[in-house]
Enzyme design. Structure first.
Site, PDB file in Angstrom:
ATOM      1  N   CYS A  74      -6.588  20.281  -2.486  1.00 39.34           N
ATOM      2  CA  CYS A  74      -5.866  21.378  -2.667  1.00 39.34           C
ATOM      3  C   CYS A  74      -5.371  21.506  -4.362  1.00 39.34           C
ATOM      4  O   CYS A  74      -6.250  21.040  -4.662  1.00 39.34           O
ATOM      5  CB  CYS A  74      -4.391  21.034  -2.193  1.00 39.34           C
ATOM      6  SG  CYS A  74      -3.978  19.411  -2.415  1.00 39.34           S
ATOM      7  N   GLY A  75      -4.609  22.240  -4.989  1.00 41.96           N
ATOM      8  CA  GLY A  75      -4.745  22.556  -6.171  1.00 41.96           C
ATOM      9  C   GLY A  75      -4.501  20.999  -6.967  1.00 41.96           C
ATOM     10  O   GLY A  75      -5.045  20.731  -7.600  1.00 41.96           O
ATOM     11  N   THR A  76      -3.417  19.905  -6.784  1.00 42.82           N
ATOM     12  CA  THR A  76      -3.431  19.086  -6.887  1.00 42.82           C
ATOM     13  C   THR A  76      -4.293  17.697  -6.694  1.00 42.82           C
ATOM     14  O   THR A  76      -3.883  17.276  -7.158  1.00 42.82           O
ATOM     15  CB  THR A  76      -1.662  18.254  -7.326  1.00 42.82           C
ATOM     16  OG1 THR A  76      -1.740  18.603  -5.895  1.00 42.82           O
ATOM     17  CG2 THR A  76      -1.335  19.719  -7.625  1.00 42.82           C
ATOM     18  N   GLY A  77      -3.710  18.152  -5.233  1.00 43.78           N
ATOM     19  CA  GLY A  77      -4.674  16.755  -3.897  1.00 43.78           C
ATOM     20  C   GLY A  77      -3.883  16.477  -3.578  1.00 43.78           C
ATOM     21  O   GLY A  77      -3.369  15.179  -2.586  1.00 43.78           O
ATOM     22  N   ARG A  97     -11.537 -10.355   0.960  1.00 43.14           N
ATOM     23  CA  ARG A  97     -10.056 -10.559   1.153  1.00 43.14           C
ATOM     24  C   ARG A  97      -9.203  -9.283   1.721  1.00 43.14           C
ATOM     25  O   ARG A  97      -7.787  -9.019   1.497  1.00 43.14           O
ATOM     26  CB  ARG A  97      -9.695 -11.368   0.026  1.00 43.14           C
ATOM     27  CG  ARG A  97     -10.351 -10.320  -0.991  1.00 43.14           C
ATOM     28  CD  ARG A  97      -9.136 -11.553  -2.757  1.00 43.14           C
ATOM     29  NE  ARG A  97      -9.507 -10.299  -3.557  1.00 43.14           N
ATOM     30  CZ  ARG A  97     -10.335 -10.387  -4.085  1.00 43.14           C
ATOM     31  NH1 ARG A  97     -11.690  -9.837  -4.192  1.00 43.14           N
ATOM     32  NH2 ARG A  97     -10.558  -8.838  -5.333  1.00 43.14           N
ATOM     33  N   HIS A  98      -9.595  -8.191   1.190  1.00 49.28           N
ATOM     34  CA  HIS A  98      -9.047  -6.887   1.792  1.00 49.28           C
ATOM     35  C   HIS A  98      -9.283  -6.611   2.676  1.00 49.28           C
ATOM     36  O   HIS A  98      -8.083  -5.909   3.040  1.00 49.28           O
ATOM     37  CB  HIS A  98     -10.125  -6.245   0.696  1.00 49.28           C
ATOM     38  CG  HIS A  98     -10.199  -6.224  -0.208  1.00 49.28           C
ATOM     39  ND1 HIS A  98      -9.111  -6.301  -1.625  1.00 49.28           N
ATOM     40  CD2 HIS A  98     -11.477  -6.705  -1.423  1.00 49.28           C
ATOM     41  CE1 HIS A  98      -9.621  -6.479  -2.983  1.00 49.28           C
ATOM     42  NE2 HIS A  98     -11.002  -6.672  -2.801  1.00 49.28           N
ATOM     43  N   HIS A 113     -12.329  -1.274  -2.305  1.00 45.27           N
ATOM     44  CA  HIS A 113     -10.580  -2.481  -1.973  1.00 45.27           C
ATOM     45  C   HIS A 113     -10.053  -1.976  -0.579  1.00 45.27           C
ATOM     46  O   HIS A 113      -9.707  -2.531   0.247  1.00 45.27           O
ATOM     47  CB  HIS A 113      -9.872  -2.198  -2.951  1.00 45.27           C
ATOM     48  CG  HIS A 113     -10.664  -3.781  -4.161  1.00 45.27           C
ATOM     49  ND1 HIS A 113      -9.169  -4.180  -5.266  1.00 45.27           N
ATOM     50  CD2 HIS A 113     -11.322  -3.739  -4.344  1.00 45.27           C
ATOM     51  CE1 HIS A 113     -10.586  -5.013  -6.008  1.00 45.27           C
ATOM     52  NE2 HIS A 113     -11.372  -4.748  -5.890  1.00 45.27           N
ATOM     53  N   ASN A 114     -10.112  -0.560  -0.391  1.00 43.87           N
ATOM     54  CA  ASN A 114      -9.487  -0.040   0.719  1.00 43.87           C
ATOM     55  C   ASN A 114      -9.846   0.997   1.543  1.00 43.87           C
ATOM     56  O   ASN A 114      -9.619   0.754   2.939  1.00 43.87           O
ATOM     57  CB  ASN A 114      -8.849   1.364  -0.098  1.00 43.87           C
ATOM     58  CG  ASN A 114      -7.809   0.737  -1.507  1.00 43.87           C
ATOM     59  OD1 ASN A 114      -7.656   1.759  -2.283  1.00 43.87           O
ATOM     60  ND2 ASN A 114      -6.887   0.072  -1.278  1.00 43.87           N
ATOM     61  N   ASP A 151      -6.961  24.311   0.984  1.00 41.85           N
ATOM     62  CA  ASP A 151      -6.413  25.407   1.086  1.00 41.85           C
ATOM     63  C   ASP A 151      -7.170  26.130   0.206  1.00 41.85           C
ATOM     64  O   ASP A 151      -8.472  25.947  -0.624  1.00 41.85           O
ATOM     65  CB  ASP A 151      -4.861  24.850   0.561  1.00 41.85           C
ATOM     66  CG  ASP A 151      -4.756  24.292  -0.863  1.00 41.85           C
ATOM     67  OD1 ASP A 151      -6.000  24.667  -1.286  1.00 41.85           O
ATOM     68  OD2 ASP A 151      -3.772  24.294  -1.186  1.00 41.85           O
ATOM     69  N   HIS A 152      -6.781  27.288  -0.402  1.00 43.10           N
ATOM     70  CA  HIS A 152      -6.998  28.430  -1.656  1.00 43.10           C
ATOM     71  C   HIS A 152      -6.859  27.878  -2.743  1.00 43.10           C
ATOM     72  O   HIS A 152      -8.712  28.118  -3.478  1.00 43.10           O
ATOM     73  CB  HIS A 152      -5.595  29.872  -1.388  1.00 43.10           C
ATOM     74  CG  HIS A 152      -4.757  29.341  -1.883  1.00 43.10           C
ATOM     75  ND1 HIS A 152      -3.903  28.422  -1.493  1.00 43.10           N
ATOM     76  CD2 HIS A 152      -3.990  28.903  -3.107  1.00 43.10           C
ATOM     77  CE1 HIS A 152      -2.227  28.453  -1.359  1.00 43.10           C
ATOM     78  NE2 HIS A 152      -2.550  28.435  -2.651  1.00 43.10           N
ATOM     79  N   ARG A 194      -7.278  22.019  -8.897  1.00 43.87           N
ATOM     80  CA  ARG A 194      -6.597  22.481  -9.959  1.00 43.87           C
ATOM     81  C   ARG A 194      -7.151  21.735 -11.692  1.00 43.87           C
ATOM     82  O   ARG A 194      -6.118  22.136 -12.801  1.00 43.87           O
ATOM     83  CB  ARG A 194      -5.723  23.015  -9.996  1.00 43.87           C
ATOM     84  CG  ARG A 194      -5.896  24.328  -9.579  1.00 43.87           C
ATOM     85  CD  ARG A 194      -4.860  25.708  -8.778  1.00 43.87           C
ATOM     86  NE  ARG A 194      -4.752  26.672  -8.173  1.00 43.87           N
ATOM     87  CZ  ARG A 194      -3.754  27.641  -7.581  1.00 43.87           C
ATOM     88  NH1 ARG A 194      -2.590  26.852  -6.856  1.00 43.87           N
ATOM     89  NH2 ARG A 194      -4.543  28.321  -7.306  1.00 43.87           N
ATOM     90  N   GLY A 201      -1.009  17.600  -1.795  1.00 36.31           N
ATOM     91  CA  GLY A 201       0.030  17.810  -0.173  1.00 36.31           C
ATOM     92  C   GLY A 201      -1.682  17.870   0.210  1.00 36.31           C
ATOM     93  O   GLY A 201      -0.839  17.291   1.529  1.00 36.31           O
ATOM     94  N   ARG A 249      -5.848  -7.081   3.884  1.00 38.09           N
ATOM     95  CA  ARG A 249      -4.786  -6.132   3.673  1.00 38.09           C
ATOM     96  C   ARG A 249      -5.381  -4.252   4.265  1.00 38.09           C
ATOM     97  O   ARG A 249      -4.346  -4.189   4.890  1.00 38.09           O
ATOM     98  CB  ARG A 249      -4.753  -5.969   2.186  1.00 38.09           C
ATOM     99  CG  ARG A 249      -4.332  -7.643   1.277  1.00 38.09           C
ATOM    100  CD  ARG A 249      -5.341  -7.340   0.062  1.00 38.09           C
ATOM    101  NE  ARG A 249      -4.513  -8.711  -0.429  1.00 38.09           N
ATOM    102  CZ  ARG A 249      -4.866  -9.058  -1.488  1.00 38.09           C
ATOM    103  NH1 ARG A 249      -6.074  -8.258  -2.399  1.00 38.09           N
ATOM    104  NH2 ARG A 249      -5.207 -10.434  -1.882  1.00 38.09           N
TER     105      ARG A 249
HETATM  106  C1  RB5 Z   1      -0.961  25.415  -3.894  1.00 36.86           C
HETATM  107  O1  RB5 Z   1      -0.256  26.461  -4.975  1.00 36.86           O
HETATM  108  C2  RB5 Z   1      -0.593  24.665  -3.704  1.00 36.86           C
HETATM  109  O2  RB5 Z   1       0.592  24.272  -3.466  1.00 36.86           O
HETATM  110  C3  RB5 Z   1      -1.286  23.266  -3.280  1.00 36.86           C
HETATM  111  O3  RB5 Z   1      -2.745  23.579  -3.480  1.00 36.86           O
HETATM  112  C4  RB5 Z   1      -1.167  21.618  -3.806  1.00 36.86           C
HETATM  113  O4  RB5 Z   1      -1.620  21.638  -4.691  1.00 36.86           O
HETATM  114  C5  RB5 Z   1      -0.021  20.823  -3.038  1.00 36.86           C
HETATM  115  O5  RB5 Z   1      -0.349  19.749  -3.139  1.00 36.86           O
END
Ligand code: RB5
Length: 148
Positions: free
Chosen positions: A67-70, A134-135, A100-101, A10-11, A111, A72, A138
């Protein structure tokens, strides 16, 4: 196929996506970028779904979502059966999720993760082979216990 990869953000993940694309190009990867193509506000599920759908369909062996946090993008990608999307915030997480996965989609928080750490995460996620053994039971169970 091995050197082809699909990536989307995303942005909030746009800048990190550009960094990751540079790293991938330097390693000789052919990269399909499904957007976003600027920092104008967009909705992360759309871009994560494009990547997950293509990996699920077998068009690409692996994909990257940012995304910002990864968070979403990883929630979205993991709704697709057969997708094992790993949100990695340390290089060790990237190494372990490949071992493992058999992670087939990497999620990055553009971010919250420093550029140097992103590079280390990427390198380990790309270079570490799945251990199998073994993985496998799972990993198979992930789809067996899934409701969709
Ligand atoms: C966008 O503002 C933010 O919500 C998105 O990038 C992400 O972090 C969502 O999980």
């Amino acid at each position: 196929m091995k050197n082809r990869l699909i990536i989307g953000s995303d942005h909030a993940g746009f800048e990190a996506k550009e960094l990751v694309k540079c790293e991938l190009a330097a390693r000789g990867f052919e990269v399909e970028d499904v957007g976003a193509y600027s920092t104008d506000s967009v909705d992360y599920p759309e871009f994560a779904a494009r990547v997950a759908r293509a990996v699920q369909a077998g068009e690409y062996r692996r994909g990257i979502v940012i995304c910002g946090t990864g968070i979403g993008v990883s929630i979205t990608a993991n709704r697709f059966r057969g997708i094992r999307c790993s949100l990695c915030i340390t290089p060790e997480m990237a190494r372990m999720t490949r071992l493992h996965n058999d992670s087939n989609v990497l999620a990055i928080g553009g971010r919250i993760t420093a550029p140097e750490t992103i590079k280390e995460i990427l390198a380990l996620w790309l270079d570490t082979e799945y251990e199998g053994g073994r993985h496998q039971k799972r990993v198979d169970m992930i789809d067996e216990v899934s409701c969709n």
